[in-house]
Motif scaffolding. Structure first.
Motif, PDB file in Angstrom:
ATOM      1  N   ALA A  99       0.907  -1.300  -0.061  1.00 29.89           N
ATOM      2  CA  ALA A  99       0.024   0.264   0.080  1.00 29.89           C
ATOM      3  C   ALA A  99       0.917   1.167  -0.102  1.00 29.89           C
ATOM      4  CB  ALA A  99      -0.766   0.060   1.192  1.00 29.89           C
ATOM      5  N   THR A 100       1.916   1.273   0.691  1.00 27.41           N
ATOM      6  CA  THR A 100       2.762   2.582   0.890  1.00 27.41           C
ATOM      7  C   THR A 100       3.539   2.597  -0.630  1.00 27.41           C
ATOM      8  OG1 THR A 100       3.061   2.215   3.150  1.00 27.41           O
ATOM      9  CG2 THR A 100       4.791   3.294   2.057  1.00 27.41           C
ATOM     10  N   ILE A 101       4.147   1.388  -1.043  1.00 29.21           N
ATOM     11  CA  ILE A 101       5.133   1.609  -2.144  1.00 29.21           C
ATOM     12  C   ILE A 101       4.087   2.082  -3.202  1.00 29.21           C
ATOM     13  CG2 ILE A 101       6.301   0.404  -3.892  1.00 29.21           C
ATOM     14  CD1 ILE A 101       7.340  -1.451  -1.558  1.00 29.21           C
ATOM     15  N   VAL A 102       3.045   1.667  -3.564  1.00 30.05           N
ATOM     16  CA  VAL A 102       2.227   2.041  -4.926  1.00 30.05           C
ATOM     17  C   VAL A 102       1.665   3.154  -4.696  1.00 30.05           C
ATOM     18  CG1 VAL A 102      -0.047   1.423  -6.184  1.00 30.05           C
ATOM     19  CG2 VAL A 102       1.690  -0.699  -5.463  1.00 30.05           C
ATOM     20  N   SER A 103       1.272   3.639  -3.429  1.00 26.74           N
ATOM     21  CA  SER A 103       0.803   5.009  -3.349  1.00 26.74           C
ATOM     22  C   SER A 103       1.854   5.931  -3.599  1.00 26.74           C
ATOM     23  CB  SER A 103       0.331   5.290  -1.979  1.00 26.74           C
ATOM     24  OG  SER A 103      -0.698   4.501  -1.735  1.00 26.74           O
ATOM     25  N   LEU A 104       3.100   5.712  -3.083  1.00 24.32           N
ATOM     26  CA  LEU A 104       4.200   6.827  -3.193  1.00 24.32           C
ATOM     27  C   LEU A 104       4.753   6.852  -4.675  1.00 24.32           C
ATOM     28  CD1 LEU A 104       6.103   6.179   0.163  1.00 24.32           C
ATOM     29  CD2 LEU A 104       4.549   8.204  -0.557  1.00 24.32           C
ATOM     30  N   LEU A 105       4.545   5.615  -5.577  1.00 23.68           N
ATOM     31  CA  LEU A 105       4.915   5.658  -6.457  1.00 23.68           C
ATOM     32  C   LEU A 105       4.068   6.468  -7.585  1.00 23.68           C
ATOM     33  CD1 LEU A 105       7.440   4.244  -8.306  1.00 23.68           C
ATOM     34  CD2 LEU A 105       5.926   2.336  -8.858  1.00 23.68           C
ATOM     35  N   ILE A 106       2.938   6.295  -7.316  1.00 22.07           N
ATOM     36  CA  ILE A 106       1.921   7.144  -8.297  1.00 22.07           C
ATOM     37  C   ILE A 106       1.990   8.478  -7.890  1.00 22.07           C
ATOM     38  CG2 ILE A 106      -0.628   7.580  -8.524  1.00 22.07           C
ATOM     39  CD1 ILE A 106      -0.930   4.370  -8.159  1.00 22.07           C
ATOM     40  N   GLY A 107       2.138   8.744  -6.730  1.00 17.89           N
ATOM     41  CA  GLY A 107       2.487  10.469  -6.039  1.00 17.89           C
ATOM     42  C   GLY A 107       3.748  10.776  -6.660  1.00 17.89           C
ATOM     43  N   GLY A 108       4.782  10.037  -6.930  1.00 19.79           N
ATOM     44  CA  GLY A 108       6.099  10.448  -7.707  1.00 19.79           C
ATOM     45  C   GLY A 108       5.693  11.007  -9.113  1.00 19.79           C
ATOM     46  N   PHE A 109       4.946  10.015  -9.820  1.00 17.70           N
ATOM     47  CA  PHE A 109       4.697  10.039 -11.219  1.00 17.70           C
ATOM     48  C   PHE A 109       3.965  11.335 -11.604  1.00 17.70           C
ATOM     49  CE2 PHE A 109       5.696   7.055 -14.326  1.00 17.70           C
ATOM     50  CZ  PHE A 109       6.322   5.951 -13.776  1.00 17.70           C
ATOM     51  N   ILE A 110       3.089  11.496 -10.417  1.00 21.43           N
ATOM     52  CA  ILE A 110       2.147  12.916 -10.629  1.00 21.43           C
ATOM     53  C   ILE A 110       3.252  14.079 -10.409  1.00 21.43           C
ATOM     54  CG2 ILE A 110       0.215  14.595  -9.739  1.00 21.43           C
ATOM     55  CD1 ILE A 110      -0.830  11.681  -8.878  1.00 21.43           C
ATOM     56  N   SER A 111       4.022  14.185  -9.384  1.00 22.99           N
ATOM     57  CA  SER A 111       4.713  15.283  -8.925  1.00 22.99           C
ATOM     58  C   SER A 111       6.007  15.509  -9.837  1.00 22.99           C
ATOM     59  CB  SER A 111       5.085  15.320  -7.375  1.00 22.99           C
ATOM     60  OG  SER A 111       6.111  13.999  -7.306  1.00 22.99           O
ATOM     61  N   GLY A 112       6.364  14.370 -10.332  1.00 23.74           N
ATOM     62  CA  GLY A 112       7.611  14.658 -11.270  1.00 23.74           C
ATOM     63  C   GLY A 112       7.940  15.943 -12.309  1.00 23.74           C
TER      64      GLY A 112
END
Length: 446
Positions: free
Chosen positions: A349-362
Motif C-alpha cells: 500500500a505504501t509503495i504503490v501510493s508513493l510511486l503514483i504520487g511521484g509520477f504526478i509530482s515529477g
C-alpha cells in the motif's frame, strides 16, 4: 524601488559564471531548499502520527487526540495559500532569490522552536496554541517556498531538459521523506519508547538548525534568473500579480489547482493514516514503522525521475493524465489492500501510493511554470500548489478519521477516488506546455 531593483538585477547579470556551473548551483539551491522545507513538514507529520496526541492533546484521549494532532497538520495547508499570495507578490516584484532566503529562515526557525515547545502538562492549553502558531508560520513559508524553488530552476534550465531539471525541488522533498524517517529511526533506536515519547522526538526538530545553515549558504551563492531580469527590464514589475493572474488566466488557475491533488493525497495519507494504522492496528513498533518509512523517499524519487524525464520526451500532459488516471483506480483499492492486515500488504500500500504520487509530482514544476506568464508566475504557481496541498494533503488526513468512524474505511477510498477523478479530468482539459520559451511573449505561443 525600481532603481534598487535595477541595481540588484544588473549586479546579478554581471556576475561571470559558466552556464553549467551556474545551473548546478541553481539546482542545488532548489533541491536543498525544498529538502529542508519537506524535512520540516515531514518530521512534524511523523511526530503527529506517533507522539503528539500524547504530548499536546492528552486530555482528549487516544482517538480524539490523534485526530486533533492530524488536524494541526492541516493548519499548514490552510496557511499555504496566504503565503503563496504574500511571497508570490514579493517574488514577482522583487525577485526569486530574496524571497527564497526569507521563506527558508521562517521555515527553519519555526521548526527549531517546535522542538523546544513545552508540553501540555507543563503549560496547559498554551502548548497546543503555540504549536498551531508555529504551524501557521511554517505554512506561510511553505506557500512561498515551492513556487520560488520551481521558478528558480525552470527559468534557468535548458528547454529540452526543463522537466528533468525542474524535478529537483520534488526530489528534495522525496529525499527528505527518507531522511526524516531515518532521523526518527536513529532517535528511537538509541532510547527507550518512554524516552522517545518524553523528549527524544524533539531531536529531529532541533537538527533542522544545521540544515538551515547549509541551505542559507547555498541560496546566498545563487543569482537572480535571467527570465525574471528580462521581464523587469522589458515591462517592469506587476503592481498586483494575483489580480493579473486571475484576469489573464482564470481557467488555467482553476484547472492547475487540481492537477497535484492526488500526489498530495497519496503522500500524506501514507505519512499520517497508514503510519498510524501500522502502529495502532498492526501493532508494529515505532522502529519497524520508521524502518519501512525510510524507503518511502526512494520510491517517491523513482516515480519523479521517470515521469519528469518522460515528460521531456512525450510532453507533460500525457504523463499527468496517465498518472492521475492511475491514482483514481488505486484510490479505490488502497484501503482494501491495506486492511488485509499484514506487513506485506502494508508495504505494498505504501509503495504503490508513493510511486503514483511521484509520477504526478515529477513533471509538475515544469508544467506549472510553463503554464503561466512571467509577470505573475511566482504567485500563480505557488497558489495552485498550495490549493492542491489543502485539497490533497490537508483535507484527506483530517477527514479520514471521521469518515472511518461513521462509514468505514472503504468510504475514504471512494471519496479519494472521486477527488482523483476530478484531477484526471482537469489534466485532460489543460493544454500541453512542453517546449514553451518562458521569456517569450505569452501570446505568441498559445
Amino acid at each position: 524601488m525600481q532603481a534598487q531593483q535595477s541595481d540588484t538585477l544588473s549586479g546579478a547579470m554581471d556576475e561571470t559564471v559558466s552556464p553549467d556551473k551556474e545551473m548546478k548551483r541553481i539546482g542545488a539551491a532548489g533541491f536543498t531548499g525544498t529538502f529542508i522545507e519537506f524535512y520540516d513538514l515531514q518530521i512534524y507529520t511523523t511526530a503527529a502520527a506517533l507522539v503528539f496526541a500524547h504530548v499536546f492533546f492528552p486530555q482528549l484521549g487516544k482517538v480524539a487526540g490523534t485526530i486533533a494532532a492530524f488536524g494541526t497538520i492541516g493548519v499548514v495547508f490552510v496557511a499555504r495559500p496566504l503565503g503563496s499570495v504574500l511571497f508570490g507578490h514579493l517574488g514577482d516584484r522583487l525577485g526569486r532569490k530574496r524571497v527564497l532566503v526569507i521563506t527558508l529562515l521562517m521555515m527553519g526557525i519555526s521548526t527549531i522552536l517546535t522542538g523546544l515547545l513545552p508540553t501540555s502538562e507543563e503549560i496547559g492549553v498554551l502548548a497546543p496554541t503555540l504549536l498551531i502558531v508555529l504551524r501557521i508560520i511554517q505554512g506561510l513559508a511553505a506557500g512561498g517556498e515551492y513556487g520560488g524553488a520551481a521558478l528558480l530552476i525552470a527559468e534557468s534550465a535548458p528547454i529540452e531538459k526543463r522537466g528533468a531539471w525542474s524535478a529537483l525541488p520534488q526530489l528534495g522533498g522525496a529525499a527528505s521523506t527518507s531522511f526524516a524517517a531515518l532521523t526518527f529511526l536513529i532517535t528511537s533506536l538509541t532510547m527507550s519508547d518512554h524516552a522517545f515519547r518524553s523528549w527524544g522526538w524533539r531531536l529531529p526538530f532541533l537538527f533542522s538548525g544545521a540544515l538551515l545553515v547549509v541551505g542559507l549558504y547555498i541560496r546566498f551563492k545563487i543569482r537572480e534568473t535571467t527570465v525574471f531580469t528580462k521581464e523587469i527590464h522589458r515591462r517592469g514589475a506587476s503592481k498586483a500579480p494575483i489580480v493579473d493572474a486571475f484576469n489573464a488566466q482564470p481557467r488555467d488557475l482553476l484547472l492547475a489547482c487540481m492537477v497535484a491533488v492526488p500526489s498530495f493525497a497519496m503522500l500524506y495519507l501514507v505519512l499520517t493514516y497508514v503510519v498510524s494504522y501500522g502502529v495502532n492496528q498492526l501493532n508494529l513498533g515505532y522502529t519497524e514503522v520508521l524502518l519501512l518509512s525510510a524507503g518511502n523517499g526512494v520510491v517517491l524519487a523513482v516515480g519523479q525521475v521517470i515521469s519528469s524525464r518522460l515528460s521531456d520526451r512525450i510532453g507533460r500532459r500525457p504523463v499527468l493524465i496517465f498518472a492521475n488516471g492511475l491514482a483514481t483506480v488505486w484510490a479505490l483499492a488502497l484501503f482494501p489492500v491495506l486492511h488485509i492486515g499484514t506487513v506485506a500488504t502494508y508495504a505494498i500500500a505504501t509503495i504503490v501510493s508513493l510511486l503514483i504520487g511521484g509520477f504526478i509530482s515529477g513533471p509538475l514544476a515544469a508544467f506549472m511554470c510553463e503554464l503561466f506568464q512571467t509577470r505573475y508566475r511566482y504567485t500563480a504557481v505557488g497558489l495552485c500548489y498550495s490549493a492542491a496541498g489543502i485539497l490533497g494533503g490537508g483535507l484527506p488526513p483530517l477527514i479520514a478519521g471521521s469518515i472511518i468512524s461513521a462509514y468505514g474505511t472503504f468510504a475514504v477510498g471512494r471519496v479519494l477516488g472521486a477527488i482523483c477523478f476530478v484531477s484526471f479530468c482537469c489534466c485532460i482539459a489543460l493544454r500541453e506546455t512542453r517546449g514553451r520559451a518562458l521569456d517569450a511573449d505569452f501570446a505568441e505561443q498559445i
